[in-house]
Design a protein around this motif. Structure first.
Motif, mmCIF file in Angstrom:
data_model
loop_
_atom_site.group_PDB
_atom_site.id
_atom_site.type_symbol
_atom_site.label_atom_id
_atom_site.label_comp_id
_atom_site.label_asym_id
_atom_site.label_seq_id
_atom_site.Cartn_x
_atom_site.Cartn_y
_atom_site.Cartn_z
ATOM 1 N N HIS A 149 0.823 -1.222 0.000
ATOM 2 C CA HIS A 149 0.000 0.000 0.000
ATOM 3 C C HIS A 149 0.850 1.263 0.000
ATOM 4 C CE1 HIS A 149 -3.360 -2.560 0.517
ATOM 5 N NE2 HIS A 149 -3.167 -2.819 1.802
ATOM 6 N N ALA A 150 2.012 1.199 0.632
ATOM 7 C CA ALA A 150 2.895 2.368 0.719
ATOM 8 C C ALA A 150 4.300 1.853 1.000
ATOM 9 C CB ALA A 150 2.435 3.289 1.853
ATOM 10 N N ARG A 151 5.297 2.632 0.580
ATOM 11 C CA ARG A 151 6.692 2.257 0.874
ATOM 12 C C ARG A 151 7.102 3.004 2.143
ATOM 13 N NH1 ARG A 151 9.087 4.237 -4.476
ATOM 14 N NH2 ARG A 151 7.285 5.602 -4.209
ATOM 15 N N VAL A 152 7.393 2.232 3.186
ATOM 16 C CA VAL A 152 7.588 2.824 4.518
ATOM 17 C C VAL A 152 8.871 2.294 5.156
ATOM 18 C CG1 VAL A 152 6.522 3.226 6.786
ATOM 19 C CG2 VAL A 152 5.061 2.792 4.795
ATOM 20 N N VAL A 153 9.564 3.171 5.896
ATOM 21 C CA VAL A 153 10.702 2.767 6.716
ATOM 22 C C VAL A 153 10.630 3.528 8.039
ATOM 23 C CG1 VAL A 153 12.263 4.488 5.680
ATOM 24 C CG2 VAL A 153 13.214 2.434 6.760
ATOM 25 N N LEU A 154 11.048 2.878 9.126
ATOM 26 C CA LEU A 154 10.973 3.493 10.455
ATOM 27 C C LEU A 154 12.379 3.680 11.026
ATOM 28 C CD1 LEU A 154 8.170 1.968 10.019
ATOM 29 C CD2 LEU A 154 8.008 1.896 12.480
ATOM 30 N N GLY A 155 12.629 4.855 11.610
ATOM 31 C CA GLY A 155 13.895 5.140 12.278
ATOM 32 C C GLY A 155 13.634 5.432 13.747
ATOM 33 N N ARG A 156 14.157 4.582 14.630
ATOM 34 C CA ARG A 156 13.926 4.749 16.074
ATOM 35 C C ARG A 156 15.080 5.490 16.728
ATOM 36 N NH1 ARG A 156 11.147 -1.064 17.572
ATOM 37 N NH2 ARG A 156 9.094 -0.447 16.792
ATOM 38 N N SER A 157 14.722 6.406 17.625
ATOM 39 C CA SER A 157 15.706 7.203 18.351
ATOM 40 C C SER A 157 15.577 6.951 19.842
ATOM 41 C CB SER A 157 15.461 8.694 18.056
ATOM 42 O OG SER A 157 16.251 9.501 18.894
ATOM 43 N N ALA A 158 16.709 7.058 20.555
ATOM 44 C CA ALA A 158 16.682 7.118 22.024
ATOM 45 C C ALA A 158 16.337 8.555 22.420
ATOM 46 C CB ALA A 158 18.041 6.690 22.584
ATOM 47 N N ASP A 159 16.459 8.903 23.703
ATOM 48 C CA ASP A 159 16.178 10.273 24.158
ATOM 49 C C ASP A 159 17.017 11.274 23.362
ATOM 50 O OD1 ASP A 159 14.426 9.419 26.066
ATOM 51 O OD2 ASP A 159 15.743 9.753 27.777
ATOM 52 N N PHE A 160 16.356 12.332 22.900
ATOM 53 C CA PHE A 160 17.047 13.377 22.143
ATOM 54 C C PHE A 160 17.985 14.184 23.031
ATOM 55 C CE2 PHE A 160 13.162 14.238 19.132
ATOM 56 C CZ PHE A 160 13.425 13.058 18.452
ATOM 57 N N VAL A 161 19.089 14.618 22.428
ATOM 58 C CA VAL A 161 19.943 15.637 23.041
ATOM 59 C C VAL A 161 20.547 16.425 21.882
ATOM 60 C CG1 VAL A 161 21.954 14.084 23.105
ATOM 61 C CG2 VAL A 161 21.894 16.081 24.600
ATOM 62 N N GLY A 162 20.872 17.697 22.136
ATOM 63 C CA GLY A 162 21.556 18.451 21.081
ATOM 64 C C GLY A 162 21.061 19.869 20.961
ATOM 65 N N PRO A 163 21.686 20.634 20.059
ATOM 66 C CA PRO A 163 21.274 22.018 19.840
ATOM 67 C C PRO A 163 19.791 22.090 19.480
ATOM 68 C CG PRO A 163 23.352 21.551 18.726
ATOM 69 C CD PRO A 163 22.834 20.242 19.219
ATOM 70 N N GLY A 164 19.057 22.968 20.162
ATOM 71 C CA GLY A 164 17.639 23.159 19.866
ATOM 72 C C GLY A 164 16.703 22.245 20.625
ATOM 73 N N VAL A 165 17.249 21.262 21.341
ATOM 74 C CA VAL A 165 16.395 20.315 22.072
ATOM 75 C C VAL A 165 16.125 20.864 23.471
ATOM 76 C CG1 VAL A 165 16.197 17.985 23.012
ATOM 77 C CG2 VAL A 165 17.269 18.343 20.779
ATOM 78 N N LEU A 166 14.872 21.197 23.743
ATOM 79 C CA LEU A 166 14.478 21.752 25.047
ATOM 80 C C LEU A 166 13.766 20.713 25.903
ATOM 81 C CD1 LEU A 166 13.180 25.211 23.786
ATOM 82 C CD2 LEU A 166 15.153 24.865 25.271
ATOM 83 N N ASN A 167 12.694 20.124 25.349
ATOM 84 C CA ASN A 167 11.839 19.234 26.146
ATOM 85 C C ASN A 167 12.292 17.791 26.052
ATOM 86 O OD1 ASN A 167 10.209 21.362 26.947
ATOM 87 N ND2 ASN A 167 9.026 21.260 25.052
ATOM 88 N N SER A 168 13.430 17.516 26.678
ATOM 89 C CA SER A 168 13.966 16.175 26.708
ATOM 90 C C SER A 168 14.608 16.015 28.078
ATOM 91 C CB SER A 168 15.003 16.022 25.596
ATOM 92 O OG SER A 168 15.889 14.965 25.862
ATOM 93 N N THR A 169 14.832 14.769 28.509
ATOM 94 C CA THR A 169 15.426 14.591 29.838
ATOM 95 C C THR A 169 16.832 15.189 29.885
ATOM 96 O OG1 THR A 169 16.219 12.387 29.240
ATOM 97 C CG2 THR A 169 14.083 12.527 30.326
#
Length: 316
Positions: A149-169
């Motif tokens: 029905h659609a061509r799909v791929v999933l990319g999983r991330s752990a908790d974000f960190v980095g420039p611009g990331v505010l609402n993360s642990t």
């Protein structure tokens, strides 16, 4: 994949915005879509207002796209009600328009792993409502691909960190306090190893999946530096800022700083992520596409630099 192909990024939070900039740097034509259509926009990116809550709304903003990236997120307490509808709209739209779909995903479907390292083969054993919801979405994405029905791929991330990331642990509750000598929040047991994914590695990983259709039809873990304990992360931040952190440990979920009562009430079921090791392995994507995660010390350095200028801007 031609550089002139249109890549459409849905969602202009830290992940979507960083991804849009990464795609533009790679020479793609990029459209960044969110509900406001305003705000800081990366160089070379066109920003558009749109609502992907319906198939028609999603089709309107992805028209002409070769690849669509789903980086839309909603407030924690609304996710279970809202995310499945967005999935249906986006899947319906990419199917109708013939675009490939790259989905930014979380580790929630795995649930509690009792400290076992998470790979793409880890069973999905989520018991939390949000984890089960994410697992159901992912099952549906992969079925849509499998059924043609659609061509799909999933990319999983752990908790974000980095420039611009505010609402993360490892975001707004850590870096401002580290720089100003005020309170820094540690969640749960900070002596457990915990994977943190640099937001720029999230972008690089998703962009690479967008450029490589041969990766479709499966889950990939986005490039993530080797896990360290959160205490080690804090100690590295101390070395970089040149002063000790005033750390407050939250051993059970309660409101704190940017995490209000509604958020923490909704996050409580995922608090196991701070009471057992959270170690994610991203060897597969690194070996398949030659990606290398940014070193954690570099991430922390760059994030402190971003927060310095962010705090300077917010003071004026």
């Amino acid at each position: 994949m031609h550089a002139t192909d249109l890549h459409v990024v849905l969602g202009a939070g830290p992940a979507g915005s960083t991804l849009a900039g990464e795609l533009a740097r790679r020479g793609h034509t990029v459209r960044l879509v969110d509900r406001s259509g305003t705000g800081a926009t990366p160089d070379g990116v066109t920003r558009t207002r749109g609502d992907v809550g319906t198939v028609d709304g999603a089709r309107a903003v992805i028209k002409g796209a070769a690849v669509v990236y789903h980086c839309v997120n909603v407030a924690y307490h609304q996710q279970i009600d809202v995310m499945p509808g967005i999935q249906d709209a986006v899947l319906g739209a990419v199917r109708a328009e013939g675009a490939r779909l790259v989905v930014l995903d979380t580790l929630y479907p795995y649930g509690e792993t009792h400290g076992r390292v998470m790979t793409e083969d880890t069973p999905w054993n989520a018991t939390s409502a949000k984890g089960r919801m994410r697992a159901a979405l992912d099952t549906k994405y992969l079925a849509a691909h499998r059924d043609g029905h659609a061509r799909v791929v999933l990319g999983r991330s752990a908790d974000f960190v980095g420039p611009g990331v505010l609402n993360s642990t490892l975001g707004g509750t850590v870096f401002p306090g580290a720089l100003t000598g005020t309170e820094v929040l540690g969640l749960g047991d900070i002596d457990l190893p915990h994977s943190y994914t640099d937001i720029r590695d999230v972008a690089a990983g998703l962009a690479t999946l967008g450029e490589h259709p041969d990766g479709d039809g499966r889950v990939w873990h986005l490039p993530t530096a080797p896990a360290r304990t959160t205490r080690e992360v804090f100690q590295q931040i101390e070395r970089q800022v040149g002063q000790p952190l005033k750390t407050t440990i939250m051993s059970e979920p309660r409101p704190f700083g940017p995490f209000d009562e509604v958020f923490m009430g909704s996050y409580a079921e995922l608090f196991y992520q701070h009471t057992e090791p959270q170690v994610m392995d991203s060897t597969a994507i690194q070996e398949a596409f030659g990606l290398k995660p940014i070193a954690l010390d570099t991430t922390l350095d760059d994030t402190l630099g971003w927060y310095r200028s962010f705090l300077a801007r917010t003071r004026h």
